[in-house]
Design a protein around this motif. Structure first.
Motif, PDB file in Angstrom:
ATOM      1  N   GLY A  19       4.051   9.820   1.682  1.00 52.89           N
ATOM      2  CA  GLY A  19       4.209  11.111   1.002  1.00 52.89           C
ATOM      3  C   GLY A  19       3.190  11.275  -0.107  1.00 52.89           C
ATOM      4  O   GLY A  19       2.170  10.569  -0.149  1.00 52.89           O
ATOM      5  N   GLY A  20       3.483  12.213  -1.007  1.00 53.62           N
ATOM      6  CA  GLY A  20       2.537  12.617  -2.040  1.00 53.62           C
ATOM      7  C   GLY A  20       2.126  11.504  -2.992  1.00 53.62           C
ATOM      8  O   GLY A  20       1.010  11.517  -3.518  1.00 53.62           O
ATOM      9  N   LEU A  21       3.023  10.536  -3.226  1.00 47.90           N
ATOM     10  CA  LEU A  21       2.670   9.421  -4.109  1.00 47.90           C
ATOM     11  C   LEU A  21       1.366   8.757  -3.648  1.00 47.90           C
ATOM     12  O   LEU A  21       0.518   8.406  -4.463  1.00 47.90           O
ATOM     13  CB  LEU A  21       3.815   8.394  -4.136  1.00 47.90           C
ATOM     14  N   ILE A 167       7.057   9.392 -13.182  1.00 51.01           N
ATOM     15  CA  ILE A 167       8.169   9.773 -12.294  1.00 51.01           C
ATOM     16  C   ILE A 167       7.625  10.787 -11.288  1.00 51.01           C
ATOM     17  O   ILE A 167       7.318  11.919 -11.646  1.00 51.01           O
ATOM     18  CB  ILE A 167       9.301  10.445 -13.098  1.00 51.01           C
ATOM     19  N   HIS A 168       7.523  10.379 -10.038  1.00 49.95           N
ATOM     20  CA  HIS A 168       7.083  11.316  -9.003  1.00 49.95           C
ATOM     21  C   HIS A 168       8.280  12.032  -8.396  1.00 49.95           C
ATOM     22  O   HIS A 168       8.116  13.081  -7.758  1.00 49.95           O
ATOM     23  CB  HIS A 168       6.297  10.588  -7.910  1.00 49.95           C
ATOM     24  N   ASN A 169       9.462  11.427  -8.524  1.00 53.19           N
ATOM     25  CA  ASN A 169      10.645  12.095  -7.970  1.00 53.19           C
ATOM     26  C   ASN A 169      11.899  11.443  -8.539  1.00 53.19           C
ATOM     27  O   ASN A 169      12.174  10.288  -8.257  1.00 53.19           O
ATOM     28  CB  ASN A 169      10.650  11.988  -6.443  1.00 53.19           C
ATOM     29  N   LEU A 250       0.011  17.759 -14.314  1.00 51.19           N
ATOM     30  CA  LEU A 250      -0.027  18.269 -12.936  1.00 51.19           C
ATOM     31  C   LEU A 250      -0.930  17.420 -12.032  1.00 51.19           C
ATOM     32  O   LEU A 250      -2.019  17.031 -12.443  1.00 51.19           O
ATOM     33  CB  LEU A 250      -0.587  19.693 -13.000  1.00 51.19           C
ATOM     34  N   ASN A 251      -0.470  17.153 -10.800  1.00 48.83           N
ATOM     35  CA  ASN A 251      -1.341  16.489  -9.831  1.00 48.83           C
ATOM     36  C   ASN A 251      -2.508  17.396  -9.459  1.00 48.83           C
ATOM     37  O   ASN A 251      -2.365  18.624  -9.446  1.00 48.83           O
ATOM     38  CB  ASN A 251      -0.584  16.183  -8.538  1.00 48.83           C
ATOM     39  N   GLY A 252      -3.613  16.783  -9.105  1.00 53.91           N
ATOM     40  CA  GLY A 252      -4.741  17.543  -8.563  1.00 53.91           C
ATOM     41  C   GLY A 252      -4.866  17.232  -7.076  1.00 53.91           C
ATOM     42  O   GLY A 252      -4.032  16.532  -6.505  1.00 53.91           O
ATOM     43  N   SER A 303       6.183  18.680   6.278  1.00 51.77           N
ATOM     44  CA  SER A 303       7.158  18.272   5.263  1.00 51.77           C
ATOM     45  C   SER A 303       8.066  17.146   5.728  1.00 51.77           C
ATOM     46  O   SER A 303       8.299  16.968   6.927  1.00 51.77           O
ATOM     47  CB  SER A 303       8.036  19.484   4.937  1.00 51.77           C
ATOM     48  N   ARG A 304       8.598  16.406   4.764  1.00 53.22           N
ATOM     49  CA  ARG A 304       9.771  15.596   5.049  1.00 53.22           C
ATOM     50  C   ARG A 304      10.895  16.583   5.358  1.00 53.22           C
ATOM     51  O   ARG A 304      11.025  17.618   4.681  1.00 53.22           O
ATOM     52  CB  ARG A 304      10.141  14.745   3.827  1.00 53.22           C
ATOM     53  N   LEU A 305      11.691  16.305   6.368  1.00 51.83           N
ATOM     54  CA  LEU A 305      12.754  17.243   6.751  1.00 51.83           C
ATOM     55  C   LEU A 305      14.050  16.833   6.049  1.00 51.83           C
ATOM     56  O   LEU A 305      14.884  16.128   6.610  1.00 51.83           O
ATOM     57  CB  LEU A 305      12.911  17.271   8.273  1.00 51.83           C
ATOM     58  N   PRO A 382       8.928  17.991  -7.790  1.00 50.96           N
ATOM     59  CA  PRO A 382       8.244  17.494  -8.992  1.00 50.96           C
ATOM     60  C   PRO A 382       6.831  18.062  -9.138  1.00 50.96           C
ATOM     61  O   PRO A 382       6.466  18.546 -10.206  1.00 50.96           O
ATOM     62  CB  PRO A 382       8.241  15.981  -8.768  1.00 50.96           C
ATOM     63  N   CYS A 383       6.033  17.999  -8.095  1.00 52.29           N
ATOM     64  CA  CYS A 383       4.758  18.722  -8.105  1.00 52.29           C
ATOM     65  C   CYS A 383       4.608  19.458  -6.782  1.00 52.29           C
ATOM     66  O   CYS A 383       4.557  20.662  -6.735  1.00 52.29           O
ATOM     67  CB  CYS A 383       3.565  17.794  -8.334  1.00 52.29           C
ATOM     68  N   GLY A 384       4.550  18.688  -5.700  1.00 52.43           N
ATOM     69  CA  GLY A 384       4.273  19.299  -4.401  1.00 52.43           C
ATOM     70  C   GLY A 384       2.770  19.316  -4.188  1.00 52.43           C
ATOM     71  O   GLY A 384       2.010  19.720  -5.081  1.00 52.43           O
TER      72      GLY A 384
HETATM   73  C1  GLC Z   1       6.929  13.058  -4.976  1.00 51.29           C
HETATM   74  C2  GLC Z   1       7.412  14.493  -5.145  1.00 51.29           C
HETATM   75  C3  GLC Z   1       6.318  15.511  -4.948  1.00 51.29           C
HETATM   76  C4  GLC Z   1       5.025  15.089  -5.633  1.00 51.29           C
HETATM   77  C5  GLC Z   1       4.630  13.693  -5.182  1.00 51.29           C
HETATM   78  C6  GLC Z   1       3.351  13.200  -5.828  1.00 51.29           C
HETATM   79  O1  GLC Z   1       6.966  12.646  -3.659  1.00 51.29           O
HETATM   80  O2  GLC Z   1       8.510  14.784  -4.299  1.00 51.29           O
HETATM   81  O3  GLC Z   1       6.733  16.757  -5.470  1.00 51.29           O
HETATM   82  O4  GLC Z   1       3.995  15.996  -5.329  1.00 51.29           O
HETATM   83  O5  GLC Z   1       5.650  12.790  -5.516  1.00 51.29           O
HETATM   84  O6  GLC Z   1       3.429  13.200  -7.237  1.00 51.29           O
END
Ligand code: GLC
Ligand code: ADP
Length: 485
Positions: A19-21, A167-169, A250-252, A303-305, A382-384
């Protein structure tokens, strides 16, 4: 002076991603380099990671790391320094980073990630010759025990270094039974509300939030939201108590991975001034999903469902989406009931809804490059990142107004349209009525090609690079490094 940061994460692109992490941990070294920060990434040596490591050398050995032998390997991650924790008993397994092939979490995840944190604390303390760090940056619960080891059981004679937890989530807290405490090999003093104890158990994320010198989360709005019980999910008290240390950064997006003008996965590459070229990508996507060609918009989902992502609500709105002339291509995996719900909808609407259950990085790029609009109706976010990729690719985001989605998409309300600044569509609540209304607004706007192109171009021109956020992390690191001297 160059600041040396050890970034500890359970996944990082391109080596391992769920995922996004992974996107963020993989992008941070390049994001920080222009700010005089050398970021070294530490990740676990999962089987897939070990098999793709090239030219790594052993820089440290633990005869026992929480009960199992381990080695530290040094290699490279896209030209930046990489450390891999090679501990076969913990990480050399068939399956994903957190569970087996059927998706069941490993029973000993607490020990696997406590070992990662123990290793990080040792490395930060100076255990590996020739490696020295000014800051440790731990991501999510899997790394969040690092500040606890630094505080309660530091390396003998080791250096003391400040720590940051991101904290990513908040939904994933790494909460375990109290019985594991004895096995963590912390001191008794750590068993307290000021340490790792959390509601009678052991809380990995809680410990990190309690003990880190800095806390960040991945958007300014989420940093506010987690002050409430709904979003704080039991940890809002710590967020409030330590609010002067909480930062929303914010993530980039990483332009090397996500640029439509140079994306190797696309049939046709394009820039903001060449939107007509997207047509070839759309046609290719329609063929790939067995969808007919049509005048209406092609919605996509990557997406994760899960419940977090509002996917159960989307299922309820699909008949409406198709009824007003939309089509949907979906790529994702997750909860079995949600997967079945989408599969059923595809059977009900052949040629209008196409579903791919699974994980496919290349296809995710083709969907951003060929879809008209990307749906992200998250209950919290959290960001998306998928809405950011949508913006960069001219795949207009239709999102819930929460967390990072609220911070990155400008709703096409009459005022924003008149001012020519809109980039997408937002809904305030995640329920059938608002999601159906948001989809209707998208279909309607799509019927005005001039308006739609404007939305696309505005998004493509917006700046979601790491520039400002890289500077914000660097400033935080410097402040904490200064604090500690
Ligand atoms: C998490 C969040 C997501 C965020 C990602 C990276 O997985 O659910 O919203 O973008 O971490 O920070
Ligand atoms: P989260 O980390 O909460 O899942 P994000 O939007 O931050 O949400 O990041 C999700 C990342 O995972 C994005 O890079 C997205 O493209 C990717 N992704 C999600 N599901 C899939 C899938 N089924 N196949 C390929 N990539 C996916």
């Amino acid at each position: 002076m160059t600041l040396r940061v050890l970034s500890v994460a359970s996944e990082a692109v391109p080596l391992v991603k769920t995922g996004g992490l992974a996107d963020v941990a993989g992008a941070l070294p390049a994001a920080l380099a222009p700010h005089g920060v050398e970021l070294t990434t530490l990740i676990p040596g999962y089987r897939s990671v070990m098999s793709s490591l090239e030219k790594a050398k052993v820089v440290h050995k633990w005869p026992m790391l929480l009960g199992q032998p381990a080695r530290l390997l040094a290699g490279e991650l896209g030209g930046n320094p990489l450390l891999v924790l090679d501990a076969p008993a913990y990480f050399d397994r068939v399956g994903g980073p957190y569970g087996d092939e059927a998706g069941r979490d490993w029973d000993d995840n607490w020990r696997r990630f406590a070992a990662l944190a123990r290793a990080a604390a040792d490395i930060a303390g100076g255990a590996a010759k020739g490696l020295a760090f000014d800051i440790v940056h731990a991501h999510d619960w899997q790394a969040a025990l690092t500040p606890a080891y630094l505080r309660f059981a530091p390396l003998d004679g080791g250096r003391s270094v400040p720590s940051v937890v991101t904290i990513h989530n908040m939904a994933f807290q790494g909460y375990f039974d109290a019985a594991i405490f004895a096995e963590l090999r912390l001191t008794d003093e750590a068993w307290s509300v000021d340490g790792v104890e959390s509601y009678g158990g052991v809380g990995f994320l809680k410990a990190g939030m309690q003990l880190a010198d800095g806390i960040t989360t991945v958007s300014p709005t989420y940093a506010q939201e987690i002050r409430s019980p709904e979003f704080g999910m039991g940890l809002e008290g710590i967020v409030l108590a330590r609010s002067n240390r909480v930062h929303g950064i914010l993530n980039g997006i990483d332009p090397a991975e996500w640029s439509p003008a140079s994306d190797p996965y696309l049939a046709a590459q394009y820039g903001a001034g060449q939107l007509a070229r997207r047509k070839a990508n759309k046609r290719a996507l329609e063929r790939e999903f067995g969808l007919g060609t049509d005048e209406g918009p092609l919605f996509v989902v990557v997406s994760r469902l899960t419940w977090q992502k509002g996917m159960d609500v989307l299922i309820e709105v699909l008949d409406h989406l198709v009824g007003i002339g939309g089509r949907l291509a979906l790529l994702g995996s997750g909860d079995a009931t949600i997967e079945h719900g989408f599969a059923d909808a595809a059977l009900r609407h052949p040629g209008r809804i196409g579903v791919r259950i699974g994980y496919d990085e290349a296809l995710s790029h083709r969907m951003q490059g060929g879809g008209d609009a990307i749906l992200v109706p998250s209950r919290f976010e959290p960001c998306g990142l998928t809405q950011l990729y949508g913006l960069a690719y001219g795949c207009v985001p239709v999102v819930a107004r929460t967390g990072g989605l609220a911070d990155t998409v400008i709703d096409a309300n009459p005022a924003a349209l008149a001012a020519g600044v809109a980039t997408g569509i937002q809904m305030t609540a995640v329920n059938q009525v608002s999601l159906a209304a948001a989809v209707s607004r998208a279909v309607e706007l799509y019927r005005s090609p001039g308006e739609w192109r404007r939305l696309q171009r505005n998004g493509m021109k917006a700046d979601f690079s790491w520039g400002a956020s890289g500077a914000a992390y660097a400033a935080l690191y410097r402040q904490l490094a200064g604090d500690a001297q």
